[in-house]
Write a protein that holds these residues in place. Structure first.
Motif, PDB file in Angstrom:
ATOM      1  N   LYS A 277       0.807  -1.218   0.000  1.00  0.00           N
ATOM      2  CA  LYS A 277       0.000   0.000   0.000  1.00  0.00           C
ATOM      3  C   LYS A 277       0.843   1.273   0.000  1.00  0.00           C
ATOM      4  O   LYS A 277       0.499   2.252  -0.663  1.00  0.00           O
ATOM      5  N   HIS A 278       1.936   1.261   0.744  1.00  0.00           N
ATOM      6  CA  HIS A 278       2.713   2.486   0.931  1.00  0.00           C
ATOM      7  C   HIS A 278       3.894   2.600  -0.026  1.00  0.00           C
ATOM      8  O   HIS A 278       4.801   3.401   0.198  1.00  0.00           O
ATOM      9  N   PHE A 279       3.875   1.816  -1.105  1.00  0.00           N
ATOM     10  CA  PHE A 279       4.952   1.878  -2.096  1.00  0.00           C
ATOM     11  C   PHE A 279       4.367   2.015  -3.506  1.00  0.00           C
ATOM     12  O   PHE A 279       4.627   1.195  -4.388  1.00  0.00           O
ATOM     13  N   PRO A 280       3.603   3.066  -3.732  1.00  0.00           N
ATOM     14  CA  PRO A 280       2.921   3.196  -5.035  1.00  0.00           C
ATOM     15  C   PRO A 280       3.858   3.493  -6.190  1.00  0.00           C
ATOM     16  O   PRO A 280       3.499   3.262  -7.354  1.00  0.00           O
ATOM     17  N   ASN A 281       5.069   3.998  -5.915  1.00  0.00           N
ATOM     18  CA  ASN A 281       5.992   4.388  -6.992  1.00  0.00           C
ATOM     19  C   ASN A 281       7.261   3.547  -7.034  1.00  0.00           C
ATOM     20  O   ASN A 281       8.177   3.855  -7.801  1.00  0.00           O
ATOM     21  N   LEU A 282       7.326   2.488  -6.242  1.00  0.00           N
ATOM     22  CA  LEU A 282       8.561   1.709  -6.136  1.00  0.00           C
ATOM     23  C   LEU A 282       8.847   0.951  -7.430  1.00  0.00           C
ATOM     24  O   LEU A 282       8.044   0.136  -7.887  1.00  0.00           O
ATOM     25  N   LEU A 283      10.032   1.216  -8.001  1.00  0.00           N
ATOM     26  CA  LEU A 283      10.456   0.561  -9.237  1.00  0.00           C
ATOM     27  C   LEU A 283      11.498  -0.522  -8.979  1.00  0.00           C
ATOM     28  O   LEU A 283      11.530  -1.538  -9.679  1.00  0.00           O
ATOM     29  N   PHE A 284      12.381  -0.309  -7.999  1.00  0.00           N
ATOM     30  CA  PHE A 284      13.482  -1.234  -7.706  1.00  0.00           C
ATOM     31  C   PHE A 284      13.471  -1.591  -6.234  1.00  0.00           C
ATOM     32  O   PHE A 284      13.376  -0.716  -5.369  1.00  0.00           O
ATOM     33  N   LEU A 285      13.586  -2.895  -5.937  1.00  0.00           N
ATOM     34  CA  LEU A 285      13.626  -3.369  -4.556  1.00  0.00           C
ATOM     35  C   LEU A 285      14.683  -4.457  -4.437  1.00  0.00           C
ATOM     36  O   LEU A 285      14.682  -5.426  -5.198  1.00  0.00           O
ATOM     37  N   ASN A 286      15.588  -4.289  -3.469  1.00  0.00           N
ATOM     38  CA  ASN A 286      16.621  -5.292  -3.188  1.00  0.00           C
ATOM     39  C   ASN A 286      16.340  -5.903  -1.825  1.00  0.00           C
ATOM     40  O   ASN A 286      16.454  -5.231  -0.796  1.00  0.00           O
ATOM     41  N   LEU A 287      15.967  -7.198  -1.821  1.00  0.00           N
ATOM     42  CA  LEU A 287      15.688  -7.925  -0.587  1.00  0.00           C
ATOM     43  C   LEU A 287      16.625  -9.114  -0.418  1.00  0.00           C
ATOM     44  O   LEU A 287      16.280 -10.090   0.257  1.00  0.00           O
ATOM     45  N   SER A 288      17.791  -9.067  -1.035  1.00  0.00           N
ATOM     46  CA  SER A 288      18.740 -10.174  -0.918  1.00  0.00           C
ATOM     47  C   SER A 288      19.174 -10.372   0.530  1.00  0.00           C
ATOM     48  O   SER A 288      19.277  -9.413   1.301  1.00  0.00           O
ATOM     49  N   TYR A 289      19.410 -11.643   0.882  1.00  0.00           N
ATOM     50  CA  TYR A 289      19.846 -12.036   2.222  1.00  0.00           C
ATOM     51  C   TYR A 289      18.792 -11.734   3.297  1.00  0.00           C
ATOM     52  O   TYR A 289      19.123 -11.559   4.466  1.00  0.00           O
ATOM     53  N   PRO A 305       2.512  -2.203  -7.428  1.00  0.00           N
ATOM     54  CA  PRO A 305       1.976  -1.740  -8.719  1.00  0.00           C
ATOM     55  C   PRO A 305       2.998  -1.387  -9.787  1.00  0.00           C
ATOM     56  O   PRO A 305       2.750  -1.589 -10.966  1.00  0.00           O
ATOM     57  N   LYS A 306       4.173  -0.850  -9.390  1.00  0.00           N
ATOM     58  CA  LYS A 306       5.144  -0.405 -10.391  1.00  0.00           C
ATOM     59  C   LYS A 306       6.482  -1.140 -10.321  1.00  0.00           C
ATOM     60  O   LYS A 306       7.426  -0.765 -11.034  1.00  0.00           O
ATOM     61  N   LEU A 307       6.590  -2.168  -9.505  1.00  0.00           N
ATOM     62  CA  LEU A 307       7.865  -2.852  -9.301  1.00  0.00           C
ATOM     63  C   LEU A 307       8.322  -3.543 -10.585  1.00  0.00           C
ATOM     64  O   LEU A 307       7.645  -4.429 -11.103  1.00  0.00           O
ATOM     65  N   LYS A 308       9.494  -3.149 -11.097  1.00  0.00           N
ATOM     66  CA  LYS A 308      10.031  -3.693 -12.347  1.00  0.00           C
ATOM     67  C   LYS A 308      11.366  -4.403 -12.160  1.00  0.00           C
ATOM     68  O   LYS A 308      11.728  -5.251 -12.966  1.00  0.00           O
ATOM     69  N   ASN A 309      12.109  -4.041 -11.122  1.00  0.00           N
ATOM     70  CA  ASN A 309      13.462  -4.563 -10.924  1.00  0.00           C
ATOM     71  C   ASN A 309      13.552  -5.109  -9.503  1.00  0.00           C
ATOM     72  O   ASN A 309      13.372  -4.370  -8.535  1.00  0.00           O
ATOM     73  N   LEU A 310      13.836  -6.413  -9.369  1.00  0.00           N
ATOM     74  CA  LEU A 310      13.788  -7.067  -8.066  1.00  0.00           C
ATOM     75  C   LEU A 310      15.010  -7.944  -7.850  1.00  0.00           C
ATOM     76  O   LEU A 310      15.441  -8.658  -8.760  1.00  0.00           O
TER      77      LEU A 310
END
Length: 480
Positions: A277-289, A305-310
């Motif tokens: 809900k609170h990440f309407p514009n997030l394009l890149f997210l790094n959750l490694s480790y 909604p906008k996540l393209k790079n993970l």
């Protein structure tokens, strides 16, 4: 300890020698005067002193120089008028007011690195005008508290990139006014939680959102709960890049609301809240480790909604999967229809995505319906029900049934054709009253019996090299 100005002068403005001569010894074979005088002629070349440096370059690197203060601000302004990036990592700075004075006297500065300076003391309200040109700041390993971060953000209204890695943050203790309204609403609905909400109100400082920020690095902080990360989303509602590598986050979800009699902490978000809900514009997210261990968390990432790079490398989930790295990538691509770049690879092509989705269907088609995720039904609606792939193996059988003959007795035996002749002899010791060194083996191909048997004379030769097929014969004879 040197000041910033002294470090600059030492690196860029140290005194040089005056104009000087270089003396070169001449070639006496070509010098007539030297021949007449019987000696060598010395030639002097005059090298003028280079003009003094007027100001330092745009990238000013002074890390690990023991700098503890600024020095004369006017001299800094004169010498650093071109500086755009300033690296002061691993120095001895402690006074934020002095840091802001340094930034104010570098009129073109856009990026500042203060990592591993001792700036953990509470930051009081700064009595300086906002810095309207600084777009990036690195505060890794400074252990600045959250109230001080809020004061800092108020003075950096155009800040676009913020680094808060390795600061030992287990919680995010600032939040927007939105949380306050949520808390009031819940208190009206559940009076038994009033004491808890009052405690939370004191714990979290309510601030205004900072809409200029686009990139946040939060690597290596021991935060475990996704609601804490959602506070970052509310503080920075326009954030496009979020790096949470090496944070032990356990799940991308809100914990279920506990019973009012439970001693567990009540989640301070509404029941209908969603992880994205609170990440309407997030394009890149790094959750490694991260410490995530379920596929459901991947499904929740698919709803951003906008996540393209993970990036989701080195999860405990991957360690317990019985599949190759390629198969795991296919399962991820199939579950993440909107992600275009996965784990730093190239852009996912339409062909790769279709192959992944079909592989995903086949992976779950033989499993019980209760184990099939919702994505399976979405993809079968898209591609239809697929036939299972035919498993064709071109590898020869590892074990074949041959006829074993010794004397006047024959019997069928399974033989591992990836063993050597010597290994076979050792195995035969258990069923034939001969030691291995007393055996002589002969191979008889059933299709070429007219050619007679072939002696298996090489002990280290593998059995499959004889092209042994089921039904062929091995004859055991005793050495004379």
């Amino acid at each position: 300890m040197p000041s910033l100005l002294e470090a600059i002068e030492r690196k860029y403005f140290s005194d040089c020698d005056d104009d000087h001569d270089i003396t070169i010894q001449g070639d006496k074979g070509k010098d007539a005067d030297a021949a007449a005088g019987g000696g060598e002629r010395l030639i002097s070349i005059f090298i003028p002193k280079l003009p003094p440096l007027q100001c330092v370059p745009e990238l000013l690197v002074l890390n690990d120089c023991d700098i503890d203060c600024a020095g004369d601000f006017e001299s800094i302004k004169d010498k650093c008028r071109r500086v755009r990036e300033l690296d002061l990592a691993q120095n001895k700075l402690q006074d934020w007011q002095e840091v802001f004075q340094i930034v104010e006297h570098m009129p073109r500065i856009e990026f500042l690195n203060l990592s591993k300076n001792n700036l953990s003391n509470p930051l009081s309200k700064l009595y300086a005008p906002p810095i309207t040109n600084l777009r990036g700041i690195v505060l890794n390993g400074t252990y600045l508290n959250w109230e001080s971060i809020d004061v800092l953000l108020e003075n950096l209204p155009v800040l676009e990139e913020l680094h808060l890695s390795l600061n030992d943050y287990k919680e995010v203790l600032i939040d927007t006014a939105e949380l306050a309204s949520d808390a009031e609403e819940k208190s009206d609905n559940c009076k038994c939680c009033d004491a808890k909400e009052s405690s939370d109100a004191r714990k979290y400082k309510k601030i205004s959102p900072h809409k200029a920020l686009r990139t946040l690095h939060f690597t290596g902080n021991p935060v475990e709960k996704w609601p804490e990360i959602c506070r970052l989303g509310r503080i920075f509602p326009c954030m496009e890049n979020l790096v949470l590598a090496d944070c032990p986050i356990k799940a991308i979800e809100f914990p279920e609301k506990e019973d009012s009699n439970s001693s567990s902490e009540v989640c301070d978000v509404s029941e209908g809240d969603l992880p994205q809900k609170h990440f309407p514009n997030l394009l890149f997210l790094n959750l490694s480790y991260a410490s995530i261990n379920t596929w459901e968390d991947i499904d929740r990432l698919a709803t951003f909604p906008k996540l393209k790079n993970l990036r989701v490398k080195n999860w405990p989930l991957w360690e317990r999967l019985e599949c190759t790295e390629h198969e795991r990538r296919q399962l991820l691509i199939a579950r993440l229809p909107n992600v275009a770049i996965l784990n730093g690879g190239g852009v996912i092509t339409p062909d790769e995505r279709e192959d992944a989705e079909r592989a995903f269907i086949r992976h779950y088609m033989d499993k019980p319906e209760s184990e099939r995720p919702q994505r399976y039904f979405e993809l079968t609606a898209k591609h239809g029900k697929l036939d299972p792939l035919v498993n064709i193996s071109l590898k020869p059988d590892k074990r074949v049934k041959i006829i074993l003959t010794y004397g006047d007795k024959s019997e069928s035996r399974l033989v591992d054709i990836y063993r050597t002749v010597a290994d076979l002899k050792v195995k035969l010791e258990k069923i034939i009253p001969l030691t291995a060194n007393k055996m002589r083996l002969y191979y008889l191909d059933q299709d070429y019996k007219d050619c007679g048997p072939e002696e298996m004379r090489y002990p280290n030769k593998l059995l499959y090299s004889y092209n042994i097929q089921a039904g062929d014969e091995i004859i055991v004879d005793e050495k004379k």
